[in-house]
Design a protein around this motif. Sequence first.
Motif, PDB file in Angstrom:
ATOM      1  N   HIS A  92       0.806  -1.213   0.000  1.00 42.60           N
ATOM      2  CA  HIS A  92       0.000   0.000   0.000  1.00 42.60           C
ATOM      3  C   HIS A  92       0.843   1.270   0.000  1.00 42.60           C
ATOM      4  O   HIS A  92       0.670   2.140  -0.844  1.00 42.60           O
ATOM      5  N   CYS A  93       1.787   1.386   0.945  1.00 46.05           N
ATOM      6  CA  CYS A  93       2.535   2.640   1.080  1.00 46.05           C
ATOM      7  C   CYS A  93       3.962   2.546   0.546  1.00 46.05           C
ATOM      8  O   CYS A  93       4.700   3.522   0.578  1.00 46.05           O
ATOM      9  N   LYS A  94       4.369   1.369   0.075  1.00 45.85           N
ATOM     10  CA  LYS A  94       5.691   1.132  -0.515  1.00 45.85           C
ATOM     11  C   LYS A  94       6.841   1.295   0.473  1.00 45.85           C
ATOM     12  O   LYS A  94       7.979   1.451   0.056  1.00 45.85           O
ATOM     13  N   SER A  95       6.581   1.253   1.774  1.00 54.67           N
ATOM     14  CA  SER A  95       7.682   1.293   2.741  1.00 54.67           C
ATOM     15  C   SER A  95       8.400  -0.050   2.688  1.00 54.67           C
ATOM     16  O   SER A  95       7.803  -1.080   2.383  1.00 54.67           O
ATOM     17  N   GLN A  96       9.709  -0.029   2.969  1.00 54.91           N
ATOM     18  CA  GLN A  96      10.516  -1.229   2.855  1.00 54.91           C
ATOM     19  C   GLN A  96      10.997  -1.682   4.222  1.00 54.91           C
ATOM     20  O   GLN A  96      11.266  -0.864   5.096  1.00 54.91           O
ATOM     21  N   ALA A  97      11.134  -2.990   4.372  1.00 51.25           N
ATOM     22  CA  ALA A  97      11.616  -3.578   5.621  1.00 51.25           C
ATOM     23  C   ALA A  97      12.500  -4.760   5.278  1.00 51.25           C
ATOM     24  O   ALA A  97      12.501  -5.253   4.150  1.00 51.25           O
ATOM     25  N   THR A  98      13.271  -5.203   6.262  1.00 46.35           N
ATOM     26  CA  THR A  98      14.116  -6.375   6.092  1.00 46.35           C
ATOM     27  C   THR A  98      14.098  -7.182   7.383  1.00 46.35           C
ATOM     28  O   THR A  98      13.651  -6.703   8.421  1.00 46.35           O
ATOM     29  N   THR A  99      14.598  -8.392   7.301  1.00 46.99           N
ATOM     30  CA  THR A  99      14.687  -9.249   8.467  1.00 46.99           C
ATOM     31  C   THR A  99      15.826  -8.758   9.351  1.00 46.99           C
ATOM     32  O   THR A  99      16.936  -8.546   8.875  1.00 46.99           O
ATOM     33  N   SER A 100      15.566  -8.598  10.630  1.00 47.02           N
ATOM     34  CA  SER A 100      16.599  -8.141  11.557  1.00 47.02           C
ATOM     35  C   SER A 100      17.370  -9.340  12.103  1.00 47.02           C
ATOM     36  O   SER A 100      17.069 -10.486  11.792  1.00 47.02           O
ATOM     37  N   GLY A 101      18.352  -9.064  12.927  1.00 45.35           N
ATOM     38  CA  GLY A 101      19.192 -10.111  13.489  1.00 45.35           C
ATOM     39  C   GLY A 101      18.440 -11.090  14.367  1.00 45.35           C
ATOM     40  O   GLY A 101      18.820 -12.256  14.471  1.00 45.35           O
ATOM     41  N   ASN A 102      17.358 -10.653  14.992  1.00 43.51           N
ATOM     42  CA  ASN A 102      16.605 -11.553  15.873  1.00 43.51           C
ATOM     43  C   ASN A 102      15.399 -12.180  15.175  1.00 43.51           C
ATOM     44  O   ASN A 102      14.573 -12.815  15.809  1.00 43.51           O
ATOM     45  N   GLY A 103      15.277 -11.976  13.858  1.00 45.07           N
ATOM     46  CA  GLY A 103      14.208 -12.613  13.100  1.00 45.07           C
ATOM     47  C   GLY A 103      12.986 -11.753  12.866  1.00 45.07           C
ATOM     48  O   GLY A 103      12.102 -12.146  12.117  1.00 45.07           O
ATOM     49  N   GLY A 104      12.912 -10.592  13.481  1.00 45.98           N
ATOM     50  CA  GLY A 104      11.782  -9.697  13.270  1.00 45.98           C
ATOM     51  C   GLY A 104      12.004  -8.810  12.065  1.00 45.98           C
ATOM     52  O   GLY A 104      13.003  -8.912  11.354  1.00 45.98           O
ATOM     53  N   LEU A 105      11.073  -7.906  11.828  1.00 48.12           N
ATOM     54  CA  LEU A 105      11.210  -6.962  10.723  1.00 48.12           C
ATOM     55  C   LEU A 105      11.673  -5.616  11.250  1.00 48.12           C
ATOM     56  O   LEU A 105      11.256  -5.173  12.322  1.00 48.12           O
ATOM     57  N   THR A 106      12.538  -4.969  10.473  1.00 43.14           N
ATOM     58  CA  THR A 106      13.000  -3.632  10.785  1.00 43.14           C
ATOM     59  C   THR A 106      12.997  -2.821   9.505  1.00 43.14           C
ATOM     60  O   THR A 106      13.098  -3.382   8.405  1.00 43.14           O
ATOM     61  N   LEU A 107      12.832  -1.505   9.631  1.00 42.47           N
ATOM     62  CA  LEU A 107      12.815  -0.656   8.445  1.00 42.47           C
ATOM     63  C   LEU A 107      14.138  -0.753   7.698  1.00 42.47           C
ATOM     64  O   LEU A 107      15.201  -0.863   8.300  1.00 42.47           O
ATOM     65  N   LEU A 108      14.059  -0.705   6.377  1.00 43.87           N
ATOM     66  CA  LEU A 108      15.237  -0.855   5.531  1.00 43.87           C
ATOM     67  C   LEU A 108      15.927   0.493   5.386  1.00 43.87           C
ATOM     68  O   LEU A 108      15.500   1.351   4.620  1.00 43.87           O
ATOM     69  N   THR A 109      17.009   0.676   6.146  1.00 43.04           N
ATOM     70  CA  THR A 109      17.803   1.899   6.087  1.00 43.04           C
ATOM     71  C   THR A 109      18.986   1.668   5.151  1.00 43.04           C
ATOM     72  O   THR A 109      19.261   0.534   4.760  1.00 43.04           O
ATOM     73  N   PRO A 110      19.710   2.724   4.779  1.00 42.77           N
ATOM     74  CA  PRO A 110      20.904   2.527   3.940  1.00 42.77           C
ATOM     75  C   PRO A 110      21.917   1.572   4.568  1.00 42.77           C
ATOM     76  O   PRO A 110      22.573   0.803   3.861  1.00 42.77           O
ATOM     77  N   LYS A 111      22.026   1.578   5.889  1.00 39.34           N
ATOM     78  CA  LYS A 111      22.931   0.656   6.579  1.00 39.34           C
ATOM     79  C   LYS A 111      22.507  -0.790   6.348  1.00 39.34           C
ATOM     80  O   LYS A 111      23.330  -1.652   6.023  1.00 39.34           O
ATOM     81  N   TYR A 112      21.203  -1.070   6.497  1.00 40.10           N
ATOM     82  CA  TYR A 112      20.709  -2.426   6.279  1.00 40.10           C
ATOM     83  C   TYR A 112      20.795  -2.822   4.804  1.00 40.10           C
ATOM     84  O   TYR A 112      21.007  -3.988   4.480  1.00 40.10           O
ATOM     85  N   LYS A 113      20.616  -1.869   3.882  1.00 41.15           N
ATOM     86  CA  LYS A 113      20.774  -2.163   2.456  1.00 41.15           C
ATOM     87  C   LYS A 113      22.197  -2.622   2.166  1.00 41.15           C
ATOM     88  O   LYS A 113      22.414  -3.577   1.417  1.00 41.15           O
ATOM     89  N   GLU A 114      23.170  -1.935   2.748  1.00 36.03           N
ATOM     90  CA  GLU A 114      24.567  -2.306   2.556  1.00 36.03           C
ATOM     91  C   GLU A 114      24.861  -3.673   3.165  1.00 36.03           C
ATOM     92  O   GLU A 114      25.523  -4.521   2.547  1.00 36.03           O
ATOM     93  N   ILE A 115      24.363  -3.905   4.370  1.00 34.03           N
ATOM     94  CA  ILE A 115      24.552  -5.203   5.032  1.00 34.03           C
ATOM     95  C   ILE A 115      23.947  -6.314   4.178  1.00 34.03           C
ATOM     96  O   ILE A 115      24.565  -7.361   3.961  1.00 34.03           O
ATOM     97  N   ASN A 116      22.742  -6.091   3.660  1.00 38.04           N
ATOM     98  CA  ASN A 116      22.075  -7.106   2.840  1.00 38.04           C
ATOM     99  C   ASN A 116      22.828  -7.372   1.546  1.00 38.04           C
ATOM    100  O   ASN A 116      22.907  -8.513   1.097  1.00 38.04           O
ATOM    101  N   SER A 117      23.395  -6.324   0.930  1.00 35.46           N
ATOM    102  CA  SER A 117      24.124  -6.541  -0.323  1.00 35.46           C
ATOM    103  C   SER A 117      25.387  -7.362  -0.085  1.00 35.46           C
ATOM    104  O   SER A 117      25.720  -8.253  -0.870  1.00 35.46           O
ATOM    105  N   VAL A 118      26.103  -7.085   1.018  1.00 30.84           N
ATOM    106  CA  VAL A 118      27.298  -7.869   1.348  1.00 30.84           C
ATOM    107  C   VAL A 118      26.903  -9.301   1.677  1.00 30.84           C
ATOM    108  O   VAL A 118      27.535 -10.259   1.216  1.00 30.84           O
ATOM    109  N   LEU A 119      25.851  -9.459   2.449  1.00 34.08           N
ATOM    110  CA  LEU A 119      25.367 -10.785   2.817  1.00 34.08           C
ATOM    111  C   LEU A 119      24.941 -11.580   1.580  1.00 34.08           C
ATOM    112  O   LEU A 119      25.248 -12.767   1.456  1.00 34.08           O
ATOM    113  N   GLU A 120      24.281 -10.928   0.644  1.00 30.88           N
ATOM    114  CA  GLU A 120      23.848 -11.588  -0.588  1.00 30.88           C
ATOM    115  C   GLU A 120      25.051 -12.028  -1.424  1.00 30.88           C
ATOM    116  O   GLU A 120      25.078 -13.131  -1.967  1.00 30.88           O
ATOM    117  N   ARG A 121      26.060 -11.164  -1.509  1.00 32.35           N
ATOM    118  CA  ARG A 121      27.268 -11.500  -2.275  1.00 32.35           C
ATOM    119  C   ARG A 121      27.975 -12.712  -1.664  1.00 32.35           C
ATOM    120  O   ARG A 121      28.363 -13.649  -2.367  1.00 32.35           O
TER     121      ARG A 121
END
Length: 88
Positions: free
Chosen positions: A30-59
Amino acid sequence: MKSLYCSIFGHQYEVSKNITYHVKEYKCSHCKSQATTSGNGGLTLLTPKYKEINSVLERIHNKRISRIKRQASEKSTENLLDFTPHFS
């Protein structure tokens, strides 16, 4: 109006990207807000820091998966070319 819906009923997150088997990125339908899985398994808002962490983790994840697949194919090829008799 879309953010009003989310403030009343909550976000309706859908998976937008698979990072690893357990980590995913989500986007509210609905509002296009983004989230990602946090370290404890919950959801947290997708900040630039988490985007970078996710890209390294994906690589790292993709390198590991490709290495495992390559090793498995080398083993299967190795077994096909093995002409030595196997005795129990």
